[in-house]
Structures are given as C-alpha cells and as structure tokens.
Design an enzyme around this catalytic site. Sequence first.
Site, PDB file in Angstrom:
ATOM      1  NE  ARG A  41      71.753   9.993  50.813  1.00  0.00           N
ATOM      2  CZ  ARG A  41      71.390   9.137  51.768  1.00  0.00           C
ATOM      3  NH1 ARG A  41      71.564   7.840  51.596  1.00  0.00           N
ATOM      4  NH2 ARG A  41      70.862   9.571  52.883  1.00  0.00           N
ATOM      5  CG  ASP A  96      68.752   6.503  50.362  1.00  0.00           C
ATOM      6  OD1 ASP A  96      69.413   5.511  50.723  1.00  0.00           O
ATOM      7  OD2 ASP A  96      69.072   7.232  49.396  1.00  0.00           O
ATOM      8  CG  HIS A 133      69.911   2.749  46.511  1.00  0.00           C
ATOM      9  ND1 HIS A 133      68.758   3.337  46.986  1.00  0.00           N
ATOM     10  CD2 HIS A 133      70.898   3.151  47.350  1.00  0.00           C
ATOM     11  CE1 HIS A 133      69.038   4.062  48.045  1.00  0.00           C
ATOM     12  NE2 HIS A 133      70.339   3.970  48.302  1.00  0.00           N
ATOM     13  CG  HIS A 152      69.359   0.923  51.442  1.00  0.00           C
ATOM     14  ND1 HIS A 152      70.531   0.444  50.895  1.00  0.00           N
ATOM     15  CD2 HIS A 152      69.472   2.274  51.435  1.00  0.00           C
ATOM     16  CE1 HIS A 152      71.326   1.447  50.578  1.00  0.00           C
ATOM     17  NE2 HIS A 152      70.708   2.583  50.879  1.00  0.00           N
TER      18      HIS A 152
HETATM   19  O1  LIG Z   1      77.623   3.708  47.932  1.00  0.00           O
HETATM   20  C1  LIG Z   1      76.713   3.404  47.168  1.00  0.00           C
HETATM   21  O2  LIG Z   1      76.908   2.903  46.071  1.00  0.00           O
HETATM   22  C2  LIG Z   1      75.281   3.623  47.548  1.00  0.00           C
HETATM   23  C3  LIG Z   1      75.179   4.495  48.717  1.00  0.00           C
HETATM   24  C4  LIG Z   1      73.793   4.698  49.180  1.00  0.00           C
HETATM   25  O3  LIG Z   1      73.114   3.802  49.589  1.00  0.00           O
HETATM   26  C5  LIG Z   1      73.232   6.043  49.125  1.00  0.00           C
HETATM   27  O4  LIG Z   1      73.917   6.969  48.674  1.00  0.00           O
HETATM   28  O5  LIG Z   1      72.076   6.223  49.519  1.00  0.00           O
HETATM   29 FE   LIG Z   2      71.170   4.523  50.122  1.00  0.00          FE
END
Ligand SMILES: O=C(O)CCC(=O)C(=O)O
Ligand SMILES: [Fe+2]
Length: 306
Positions: free
Chosen positions: A282, A113, A267, A111
Amino acid sequence: MNAITADFINHRDASSALTIVPVAGRIGAEIRDISLARDLNPATQSAIRAALIRHKVIFFRGQTDLGDVGHEAVAEGLGAPVKHPTVPIVAGSRFLLELSAREGYGASSWHTDVTFVPDYPQASILRALVVPEAGGDTMWANTVTAYADLPVSLKQLADSLRAVHCNAYDYEPSVPYPGGDDSARFRDIFVSKIYQAEHPVVRVHPESGEKSLLLGHFLKHFVGLGLADSRRLYALFQEYITRPENTVRWRWQVGDVAIWDNRATQHRAVADFGTQKRTLRRATVAGDIAVGINGEKSKALESTNP
Ligand SMILES: O=C(O)CCC(=O)C(=O)O
Ligand SMILES: [Fe+2]
C-alpha cells in the site's frame, strides 16, 4: 431506487477518456484498458483523479508489470506520498507498507486509514502480490451516501459532534488470526508511538464539497460522551455506512490495483482465508486537515510514547 443510485448507475462517464465500468450501485468502478506502468501522463492522471472523486474506489486489473517503483509512481501522480507514522516501510521501497496475512486480519474491521492524525491520507493505493485461492476480499463503503441516508434528526446530531481518534484503538480482529497468535507483536509496532486527533464527525470534502461521516475503528469516543454512550452512538451511525447497499466488495487477482478516496470511504479486509498466503502493498498520499460543516478543523491532540 433513490436519486443518488439512479444518477450513479445512469452516469457511465461517457465524457471520460477512460473506460469506466461501475462495479456496485453506489460505490466502486473498474477502469479498463489502461496500463498504469505505461499509460500515466497528465491527461490520464487527471481522468483517474476525476474517476476517483466520483466513484470513490477504482479498480485496475492485470497490472502485474507495475512493481514497487511503478506503484510509487502512481501515488506520486496523485499527490505527495506519505509513510505510515509507525509501521516500517518495505525494504528497498521509498514509502510502501506491506500487509501480509497477519495484517489483513488486523484490518478486518471497518476503518478509514490513519484517522489518528488531523491530516490523514487523501488516498490509498493497494496492489495485490499474492492472493488466496478463495477468500481475502476487501470491502469499501461510501461515507457520503451514508450521511445522505441519515434521517434529518440524526444528521443534525452528527453535524454537531466531534470525535477523538487514536491508533491505540480497541484492537480486536473480527476473527482470530489462525496462523499463530502474534497479535501482541503486531500491536506493539502499530502503537510504538500514540497519536490522537480530534475530528468533526461530518467532513466536507475539499474537492467535491460532499458531506461524509468521519468515523471508523480508530474512533475512541465522541467529545463530551463517555465510552459506553460513544459505543452505542458509533454503532448507530456505522450501520448506515456498512449496510450492504452502501458497499462494494472486490475479489482480488494478482496484479490488481485499488485506489480509494480515503476522505469519502471506509474499508476492511474480509478475514476468511485461514492460513493461506495473502500479500498486498500500500502507498498513501498526504491529505489536508479535515474541515467540518461550519469550517471547524481537525486538530492534533498530544502524541506520546506509551
Ligand atoms: O487487507 C485488506 O484487504 C485491507 C488492508 C487495509 O486496510 C489497507 O490497505 O489500508
Ligand atoms: Fe486500511
């Protein structure tokens, strides 16, 4: 080796003030010898932005002294931080989101974000607080080289398409979460308000001018196509994005920070860590409304309460 890869590997950013070491051939670089807690100033910030645009995801090891406040400062150095539309922030922070093991499983499909809004984030900054002894890597893919790889006829098709993205996506982790089935609770929060946006399938990057494929797991259907055709066409384009040559994979250590250009990448988490603990936080930085190759913009569709 094609031209893009050769150019990427040969270019070690000798002109940059930073020590930049590419990680994979087409995407990803580690920036060494810098403390994000102590060394942020206008010169390093603009060098970091340049590295981000060029390499699309940049990694910093050993930032254990950064903390939530420092993490938020890194985001502010890149632009205007923005909270997630539905997921609550970490208590005591201003705009951080936490991904614990459960959410890591939820993020285990490709995806970009927050593409269910027209002005989805330009960048995300992810920091590792707890990492599994083995597993739980994150992967990123370059959506610019994926577009460049398309045969001309598929480029023309992509150029002509728009797609509807929605946060109530077809939610199915690649592997069921082994820590107990609380997926309904997770999903309830994520879709506590429904957002939809319509985007061009090919986005022109507002800084680099590069064309990229704008897809990912929030895509519901292509405009003018039903769900069955949309699924097949989605798989066709996604395959160009996620082929191994087009990705980089990061093995987390506590204190690592990854920053990605959310306008040129996809990602996903790798959900192979069983019930081990894994906690990441994040921040996201506001983006502008996406623009396609003929200048056509993304637009919000109705947002509703379910
Ligand atoms: O947990 C992860 O490795 C990725 C998480 C994710 O998609 C994000 O932080 O936007
Ligand atoms: Fe993500």
